[in-house]
Structure formats: C-alpha cells, structure tokens
Scaffold this motif. Sequence first.
Motif, PDB file in Angstrom:
ATOM      1  N   PRO A 130      -8.009 -91.706  35.998  1.00 27.39           N
ATOM      2  CA  PRO A 130      -9.366 -91.388  35.550  1.00 27.39           C
ATOM      3  C   PRO A 130      -9.572 -89.881  35.477  1.00 27.39           C
ATOM      4  N   ARG A 131     -10.397 -89.458  34.569  1.00 22.33           N
ATOM      5  CA  ARG A 131     -10.699 -88.040  34.440  1.00 22.33           C
ATOM      6  C   ARG A 131     -11.686 -87.629  35.522  1.00 22.33           C
ATOM      7  N   ARG A 132     -11.356 -86.574  36.236  1.00 22.14           N
ATOM      8  CA  ARG A 132     -12.217 -86.106  37.319  1.00 22.14           C
ATOM      9  C   ARG A 132     -13.409 -85.358  36.742  1.00 22.14           C
ATOM     10  N   GLU A 133     -14.588 -85.684  37.204  1.00 21.78           N
ATOM     11  CA  GLU A 133     -15.800 -85.000  36.775  1.00 21.78           C
ATOM     12  C   GLU A 133     -16.298 -84.140  37.932  1.00 21.78           C
ATOM     13  N   THR A 134     -16.335 -82.833  37.732  1.00 23.42           N
ATOM     14  CA  THR A 134     -16.710 -81.899  38.785  1.00 23.42           C
ATOM     15  C   THR A 134     -17.958 -81.131  38.372  1.00 23.42           C
ATOM     16  N   ARG A 142     -12.013 -95.343  33.537  1.00 27.41           N
ATOM     17  CA  ARG A 142     -13.363 -95.533  34.068  1.00 27.41           C
ATOM     18  C   ARG A 142     -14.207 -96.369  33.104  1.00 27.41           C
ATOM     19  N   PHE A 143     -14.056 -96.118  31.818  1.00 31.10           N
ATOM     20  CA  PHE A 143     -14.765 -96.895  30.804  1.00 31.10           C
ATOM     21  C   PHE A 143     -14.324 -98.361  30.846  1.00 31.10           C
ATOM     22  N   ALA A 147     -15.555 -88.783  44.261  1.00 32.15           N
ATOM     23  CA  ALA A 147     -14.913 -89.829  43.467  1.00 32.15           C
ATOM     24  C   ALA A 147     -14.705 -89.383  42.047  1.00 32.15           C
ATOM     25  N   SER A 148     -13.602 -89.757  41.442  1.00 31.96           N
ATOM     26  CA  SER A 148     -13.340 -89.452  40.049  1.00 31.96           C
ATOM     27  C   SER A 148     -13.998 -90.492  39.181  1.00 31.96           C
ATOM     28  N   SER A 149     -14.195 -90.136  37.913  1.00 30.06           N
ATOM     29  CA  SER A 149     -14.711 -91.100  36.959  1.00 30.06           C
ATOM     30  C   SER A 149     -14.208 -90.774  35.610  1.00 30.06           C
TER      31      SER A 149
END
Length: 284
Positions: A98-102, A187-188, A282-284
């Motif tokens: 999953p792509r990490r959203e920061t 995540r999608f 958490a990553s998303s």
Amino acid sequence: MSNELGAFLSARRALVTPQQAGIPTVGVRRVPGLRREEVAMLAGVSADYYLRLERGRDRNPSVQVLESIARVLQLDDEHLAHLLKLVADTPRKRRRRPRRETVPGGALKLLGSLVQPAFIEGRYFDILASNSLATALSPGLVQGGNQLRDLFLNPAEQALHPDWEDITECFVANLRQAVGTDIDDPRFIELTGELSLASARFRQLWARHEVRGQRGTPIRLNHPQVGEIILNRERLSIAGADGLMLVVFHPDAGSSNADKLSLLASMGLPASREAAPTVSPASS
C-alpha cells in the motif's frame, strides 16, 4: 483481464433512457437505458465497433469517437475526463505494498490551531489526523477511522446524516474520481471489496460508475446532543501531499448553528485541554 472501459460504458448506457436520447420507444424493451446499437447509431460508429469497445477488444479509440459516445451518454466534463483516462496510453504497475500517506508537519500544526471541527483525510477517506471538536461532531472522525466504512456499515453514523442517501452517492462518485485507473492499489481493493460484500447500497452505487468531485457545500447533521446542525464543509488540498485534503466544518457567523457548535465545544472540550492531532502510522 480487467475491462474498466467496458464496465463504464455499459453502466452509463443503462442510465440514459430512449426518451432522453430522442429515440421513439416501440414495444417492450429488455434492457434498461439504451441498446448498444442505439449508442453506436447516435455516435456515428458501427455497431460492431461499439461492441468491441464494451467487450474490451479495442482499447485505442480516438478522442473524437469517445467524445461522440460521451455526447450520446450525456456525460458531463468530469465523466468525460474519466472516460478519456480509462483509455489513456499510460501503463500501470501493480503495487506490491500500500502507498504510505504521510501528513506534512505544517498541515498538522495548522490543524491543531483551528477552532472549527477539522480533520485530514487520505485518498480513500481514511482519517489521518483530526482535532477534538471534529470527533465531538462525529466519533467516526477519529484518527484511524474511514468515512466510507462508517457511512455504509455503522448505524450510528448513518443516523447522524438525515441526507444519508445523497451523502453516500457523493462519496462513492468521489471515490471513482480519486482512484481513476489505479485499480490495483491494495488499499482500494481492500476497501471496495469489504464494502461490496457488506453493503447492498454500496454495490448499487458502485455499479452506476458515477464520477464527481466533492465541492464545498453545506452538510446537515442530526447530532444526539445539540440536535440538527447545518455546517459548511470545505475540502482544501494540502500542497506537497498528493491526494490528502484538509476538511473543515464551519457555521455561518451569528447563526443558530454557530451557537450549537459553541455549545458542543463547551461540552466536549475542557478549557484546559488543547486538541492534539496526530498522524496515523497506518499506511493506506
């Protein structure tokens, strides 16, 4: 092989009635909306060619053909942009993680300084950070939550929204726009898979292939402590953080809604305590 183009065309075709397209109806029709051959005729392409498009056998139609089909299907600019994106010649790579959203530090500081209910959401409506007044407005707006999951699966969150049907339609249309052709995002896949299995309403809306961005708009809540409250809802892009949005709820100045929000703040926020938003690991 996924056929997003065909699924989109088929879904949108089913939503246009013969009357809307100017086609006289004779006898019983077995399909909702327009037939494939009717779309082809009105768009000025052969029925065989349009059939190949819907079945995924031709993935390189010209822009002119797509614009003609969009006109027949009565697509607005957002749906046309989505249609063009589905056939854009840009290869996709499957993500293994999953792509990490920061959330940028500056955005967190801004969030902590706001006196209005506010939170930061990710591409798929994950709550990455929020202030205390946001969680007083809705417990679902706590860090680590997901607005889509709560809207479709949490009865308490549904009761909070008297306009639940309109809200869910808006969120699903925005999810379509957010994901675009990036349907391999883990995540999608996880989120839409869970909602498709658990919610008939989500399955119904997802099958429509509506594409629409969210805009600043009033939102009505039936809050258990202060009653009905109407707040303006603004979504602001965060520079340097692709897909992340700062969402702020604010009342009209001097209104009864402003009084209710002040009451809620006094009930849920002790004067000695300051909101301390944090980013979810958490990553998303």
